[in-house]
Scaffold this motif. Sequence first.
Motif, PDB file in Angstrom:
ATOM      1  N   TRP A 295       0.806  -1.220   0.000  1.00 31.10           N
ATOM      2  CA  TRP A 295       0.000   0.000   0.000  1.00 31.10           C
ATOM      3  C   TRP A 295       0.837   1.267   0.000  1.00 31.10           C
ATOM      4  O   TRP A 295       0.484   2.254  -0.654  1.00 31.10           O
ATOM      5  CB  TRP A 295      -0.936  -0.004   1.215  1.00 31.10           C
ATOM      6  CG  TRP A 295      -1.540  -1.344   1.440  1.00 31.10           C
ATOM      7  CD1 TRP A 295      -1.293  -2.213   2.460  1.00 31.10           C
ATOM      8  CD2 TRP A 295      -2.482  -1.999   0.582  1.00 31.10           C
ATOM      9  NE1 TRP A 295      -2.015  -3.365   2.310  1.00 31.10           N
ATOM     10  CE2 TRP A 295      -2.757  -3.265   1.160  1.00 31.10           C
ATOM     11  CE3 TRP A 295      -3.119  -1.649  -0.608  1.00 31.10           C
ATOM     12  CZ2 TRP A 295      -3.634  -4.162   0.585  1.00 31.10           C
ATOM     13  CZ3 TRP A 295      -4.004  -2.538  -1.179  1.00 31.10           C
ATOM     14  CH2 TRP A 295      -4.247  -3.777  -0.598  1.00 31.10           C
ATOM     15  N   LYS A 296       1.943   1.221   0.703  1.00 34.74           N
ATOM     16  CA  LYS A 296       2.761   2.421   0.902  1.00 34.74           C
ATOM     17  C   LYS A 296       3.187   3.069  -0.414  1.00 34.74           C
ATOM     18  O   LYS A 296       3.152   4.303  -0.554  1.00 34.74           O
ATOM     19  CB  LYS A 296       3.995   2.057   1.738  1.00 34.74           C
ATOM     20  CG  LYS A 296       4.912   3.218   2.044  1.00 34.74           C
ATOM     21  CD  LYS A 296       6.063   2.759   2.936  1.00 34.74           C
ATOM     22  CE  LYS A 296       7.001   3.909   3.265  1.00 34.74           C
ATOM     23  NZ  LYS A 296       8.110   3.464   4.141  1.00 34.74           N
ATOM     24  N   SER A 297       3.572   2.256  -1.376  1.00 36.54           N
ATOM     25  CA  SER A 297       4.131   2.800  -2.619  1.00 36.54           C
ATOM     26  C   SER A 297       3.243   2.568  -3.835  1.00 36.54           C
ATOM     27  O   SER A 297       3.701   2.698  -4.970  1.00 36.54           O
ATOM     28  CB  SER A 297       5.512   2.175  -2.874  1.00 36.54           C
ATOM     29  OG  SER A 297       5.411   0.759  -2.941  1.00 36.54           O
ATOM     30  N   ASN A 298       1.973   2.239  -3.611  1.00 32.91           N
ATOM     31  CA  ASN A 298       1.140   1.878  -4.748  1.00 32.91           C
ATOM     32  C   ASN A 298      -0.252   2.499  -4.676  1.00 32.91           C
ATOM     33  O   ASN A 298      -1.233   1.824  -4.336  1.00 32.91           O
ATOM     34  CB  ASN A 298       1.018   0.353  -4.824  1.00 32.91           C
ATOM     35  CG  ASN A 298       0.715  -0.122  -6.229  1.00 32.91           C
ATOM     36  OD1 ASN A 298       0.027   0.551  -6.987  1.00 32.91           O
ATOM     37  ND2 ASN A 298       1.220  -1.299  -6.578  1.00 32.91           N
ATOM     38  N   PRO A 299      -0.389   3.787  -5.027  1.00 34.45           N
ATOM     39  CA  PRO A 299      -1.714   4.426  -4.993  1.00 34.45           C
ATOM     40  C   PRO A 299      -2.692   3.805  -5.986  1.00 34.45           C
ATOM     41  O   PRO A 299      -3.903   3.816  -5.744  1.00 34.45           O
ATOM     42  CB  PRO A 299      -1.418   5.886  -5.336  1.00 34.45           C
ATOM     43  CG  PRO A 299      -0.078   5.872  -6.011  1.00 34.45           C
ATOM     44  CD  PRO A 299       0.680   4.734  -5.400  1.00 34.45           C
ATOM     45  N   ASP A 300      -2.184   3.259  -7.101  1.00 36.46           N
ATOM     46  CA  ASP A 300      -3.084   2.621  -8.068  1.00 36.46           C
ATOM     47  C   ASP A 300      -3.802   1.430  -7.443  1.00 36.46           C
ATOM     48  O   ASP A 300      -4.991   1.199  -7.695  1.00 36.46           O
ATOM     49  CB  ASP A 300      -2.301   2.161  -9.300  1.00 36.46           C
ATOM     50  CG  ASP A 300      -1.922   3.310 -10.217  1.00 36.46           C
ATOM     51  OD1 ASP A 300      -2.556   4.382 -10.111  1.00 36.46           O
ATOM     52  OD2 ASP A 300      -0.996   3.149 -11.032  1.00 36.46           O
ATOM     53  N   GLU A 343     -13.508  12.373 -10.110  1.00 36.06           N
ATOM     54  CA  GLU A 343     -14.197  12.180 -11.391  1.00 36.06           C
ATOM     55  C   GLU A 343     -14.962  10.860 -11.428  1.00 36.06           C
ATOM     56  O   GLU A 343     -16.089  10.785 -11.928  1.00 36.06           O
ATOM     57  CB  GLU A 343     -13.171  12.220 -12.527  1.00 36.06           C
ATOM     58  CG  GLU A 343     -13.768  12.020 -13.906  1.00 36.06           C
ATOM     59  CD  GLU A 343     -12.720  11.939 -14.997  1.00 36.06           C
ATOM     60  OE1 GLU A 343     -13.105  11.799 -16.175  1.00 36.06           O
ATOM     61  OE2 GLU A 343     -11.517  12.007 -14.674  1.00 36.06           O
ATOM     62  N   TRP A 344     -14.379   9.804 -10.860  1.00 31.76           N
ATOM     63  CA  TRP A 344     -15.001   8.481 -10.954  1.00 31.76           C
ATOM     64  C   TRP A 344     -16.292   8.355 -10.136  1.00 31.76           C
ATOM     65  O   TRP A 344     -17.047   7.401 -10.306  1.00 31.76           O
ATOM     66  CB  TRP A 344     -14.016   7.386 -10.558  1.00 31.76           C
ATOM     67  CG  TRP A 344     -13.372   7.535  -9.210  1.00 31.76           C
ATOM     68  CD1 TRP A 344     -12.184   8.127  -8.924  1.00 31.76           C
ATOM     69  CD2 TRP A 344     -13.901   7.066  -7.966  1.00 31.76           C
ATOM     70  NE1 TRP A 344     -11.930   8.064  -7.574  1.00 31.76           N
ATOM     71  CE2 TRP A 344     -12.966   7.411  -6.971  1.00 31.76           C
ATOM     72  CE3 TRP A 344     -15.057   6.381  -7.590  1.00 31.76           C
ATOM     73  CZ2 TRP A 344     -13.162   7.113  -5.628  1.00 31.76           C
ATOM     74  CZ3 TRP A 344     -15.265   6.077  -6.259  1.00 31.76           C
ATOM     75  CH2 TRP A 344     -14.326   6.438  -5.288  1.00 31.76           C
ATOM     76  N   ALA A 345     -16.559   9.329  -9.274  1.00 31.96           N
ATOM     77  CA  ALA A 345     -17.807   9.302  -8.504  1.00 31.96           C
ATOM     78  C   ALA A 345     -19.019   9.451  -9.414  1.00 31.96           C
ATOM     79  O   ALA A 345     -20.126   9.022  -9.062  1.00 31.96           O
ATOM     80  CB  ALA A 345     -17.802  10.414  -7.463  1.00 31.96           C
ATOM     81  N   GLN A 482     -11.076  22.528   0.319  1.00 34.00           N
ATOM     82  CA  GLN A 482     -11.481  21.748  -0.850  1.00 34.00           C
ATOM     83  C   GLN A 482     -10.269  21.274  -1.637  1.00 34.00           C
ATOM     84  O   GLN A 482     -10.237  20.133  -2.121  1.00 34.00           O
ATOM     85  CB  GLN A 482     -12.423  22.573  -1.732  1.00 34.00           C
ATOM     86  CG  GLN A 482     -13.810  22.745  -1.132  1.00 34.00           C
ATOM     87  CD  GLN A 482     -14.684  23.699  -1.912  1.00 34.00           C
ATOM     88  OE1 GLN A 482     -14.185  24.662  -2.507  1.00 34.00           O
ATOM     89  NE2 GLN A 482     -15.991  23.467  -1.899  1.00 34.00           N
ATOM     90  N   ARG A 483      -9.258  22.122  -1.760  1.00 36.43           N
ATOM     91  CA  ARG A 483      -8.020  21.699  -2.425  1.00 36.43           C
ATOM     92  C   ARG A 483      -7.365  20.565  -1.648  1.00 36.43           C
ATOM     93  O   ARG A 483      -6.872  19.589  -2.236  1.00 36.43           O
ATOM     94  CB  ARG A 483      -7.055  22.884  -2.539  1.00 36.43           C
ATOM     95  CG  ARG A 483      -7.427  23.919  -3.591  1.00 36.43           C
ATOM     96  CD  ARG A 483      -6.539  25.141  -3.497  1.00 36.43           C
ATOM     97  NE  ARG A 483      -5.123  24.789  -3.615  1.00 36.43           N
ATOM     98  CZ  ARG A 483      -4.120  25.606  -3.268  1.00 36.43           C
ATOM     99  NH1 ARG A 483      -4.401  26.809  -2.756  1.00 36.43           N
ATOM    100  NH2 ARG A 483      -2.876  25.226  -3.424  1.00 36.43           N
ATOM    101  N   ALA A 484      -7.379  20.685  -0.327  1.00 39.07           N
ATOM    102  CA  ALA A 484      -6.759  19.654   0.499  1.00 39.07           C
ATOM    103  C   ALA A 484      -7.522  18.333   0.376  1.00 39.07           C
ATOM    104  O   ALA A 484      -6.908  17.263   0.226  1.00 39.07           O
ATOM    105  CB  ALA A 484      -6.725  20.104   1.957  1.00 39.07           C
ATOM    106  N   LEU A 489      -8.215  12.687  -1.521  1.00 34.70           N
ATOM    107  CA  LEU A 489      -8.970  11.682  -2.271  1.00 34.70           C
ATOM    108  C   LEU A 489      -8.146  11.100  -3.409  1.00 34.70           C
ATOM    109  O   LEU A 489      -8.259   9.915  -3.732  1.00 34.70           O
ATOM    110  CB  LEU A 489     -10.265  12.296  -2.807  1.00 34.70           C
ATOM    111  CG  LEU A 489     -11.266  12.760  -1.742  1.00 34.70           C
ATOM    112  CD1 LEU A 489     -12.424  13.509  -2.388  1.00 34.70           C
ATOM    113  CD2 LEU A 489     -11.785  11.576  -0.936  1.00 34.70           C
ATOM    114  N   SER A 490      -7.301  11.919  -4.017  1.00 29.21           N
ATOM    115  CA  SER A 490      -6.426  11.440  -5.083  1.00 29.21           C
ATOM    116  C   SER A 490      -5.376  10.472  -4.543  1.00 29.21           C
ATOM    117  O   SER A 490      -5.043   9.471  -5.188  1.00 29.21           O
ATOM    118  CB  SER A 490      -5.746  12.626  -5.769  1.00 29.21           C
ATOM    119  OG  SER A 490      -4.837  12.194  -6.761  1.00 29.21           O
TER     120      SER A 490
END
Length: 530
Positions: A295-300, A343-345, A482-484, A489-490
């Motif tokens: 998980w640490k290095s894999n946001p995908d 976007e995917w929401a 909102q920026r944060a 979320l990203s």
Amino acid sequence: MRFLATFVSCLVLLLTLLATPSRAEMVLHRGNGSEPETLDPHKSTGEGESWIEMDLFEGLVTADALGRVVPGAALNWTISEDRLTYTFHLRPDGKWSDGTRVTAGDFVFSWRRLVSPATRSRYAFFLWPVKNAEAVSKGQMPPTAMGVEAVDELTLRVTLEAPTAYFISSLQHHSTFAVSQANLKRHGDDFVKPGKLVSNGAFMLAEAVPQSHVKLVRNPHFHAAAEVALDAVYFYPTENREVELKRFRAGELDVTYDLPDGQIAWVRQNMPADLRLAPFFSSYWFNINLRNEPWKSNPDLRTALSLAIDRQLIVDKITQAGEIPAYAITPPGTDNYVAPLPEWARWTQAQRDAKARELLAKAGYGPGGRVLEVEILFNTSENHRKIAIAIDSMWRQKLGVRAKLVNQEWKVLLQSRAEGKFQDLVRGGWIGDYNDAYSFLSLFMSDVQGQNHSGYRNPDYDRLIRAAASEVDATARRQLMQRAEAMLLSDHPVIPIYTHVTTHMVSARVSGWQDNIRNLHLSRYLSVVR
């Protein structure tokens, strides 16, 4: 004759008193979720404990029956023109349950105790807006350096690091309550035990029997004691919601803590008058442990797991109380704020599933790659278990991911989660302590120990949240948060599932219960007729 008249009057009064039946004791029986971790307001973290503590203690501010902020131990306060200095004037009739006066010195002592590293409070960050409080909690300065002082016995002066829009609202939280300095020094850590605990709220602690109940009795020294109808309140820890509902139906409980998801449809049909459903300022999610690989290095990979969860199916088929699928951290109804959805929401679930498979393959898992095994940790509850089972089923069918389901008792899970001692995912979420997006977003700052359960660390996120904390312009502050949140979320350190609604059974015998978005129902506003 005068003597005879007086004698006759006294005789009539005596006969009247003898003929008047004594009032039956008014007792409320409340279901309260898990076994209390502790009743020390500076060390507890669970919602069930906070309900008890809000009956036992009263902070500078408190909540009314609708959950709104109103004066508490402080009768009033003033704020300096630069918004950096708050002067609280305590009630002259404010007393501890032993009859001694509640003083500004008690609050100074208690706030220093909260932020002291020795206390190891998971809520020390609540007072970080106070000057030097963050440095104190990190061991960089002594507690005496904190910007809080007793001007006199009933005047408390607080100096902030920067203007903080949510400061007053945050003082409703149990971590900011005062404890009696004299009593704690007398009893040490045992001060929270029945017979020793001294409190300044509407009730006093009479009994605390593990796995059975906590009994509170009316505090005669409470400044508004004359307005409190209840003589006693029993809180019953009941992790099994099915059992709790049975106790309610048997008349053993007047109020339930929650409802089993599988029984909501039946209750709607058969007991609609007692069912209370209301929007709740709370989100349900799973934390991903970013301290561990993969998980640490894999946001995908983190994103793939999130995309494959059909949130609409969970709220329609499992929870069934009107919950709203969540794709962000902050819930609807947040003051001056709308969460920035990814976007995917806006995609269909089929589109999310396809993207999840693509990201999983990119990370080297799935068909033709490695098999991903994930441990899901949750606290003992049929509701949580059903959600974990559903997520496991979705991952297996769509991604070939295998989940191992592990449950722990509430106290154990709190410790595991706070210390990051879980392998992959842990059941999490948050109940807003005040109606502001900061109440949710501050949890993910890298230096918030004990509450940043994912171990998320992003300096850019930290800078945005710190800037929002001191921004006085409402529009600019909203945009910073909102920026944060968009950044959070990203990065996907958590998987949002849904926004809660409150689900309670409240007997028709109970008066004074007011549904509110904060789900705050202090016993001082309730009464019950047998």
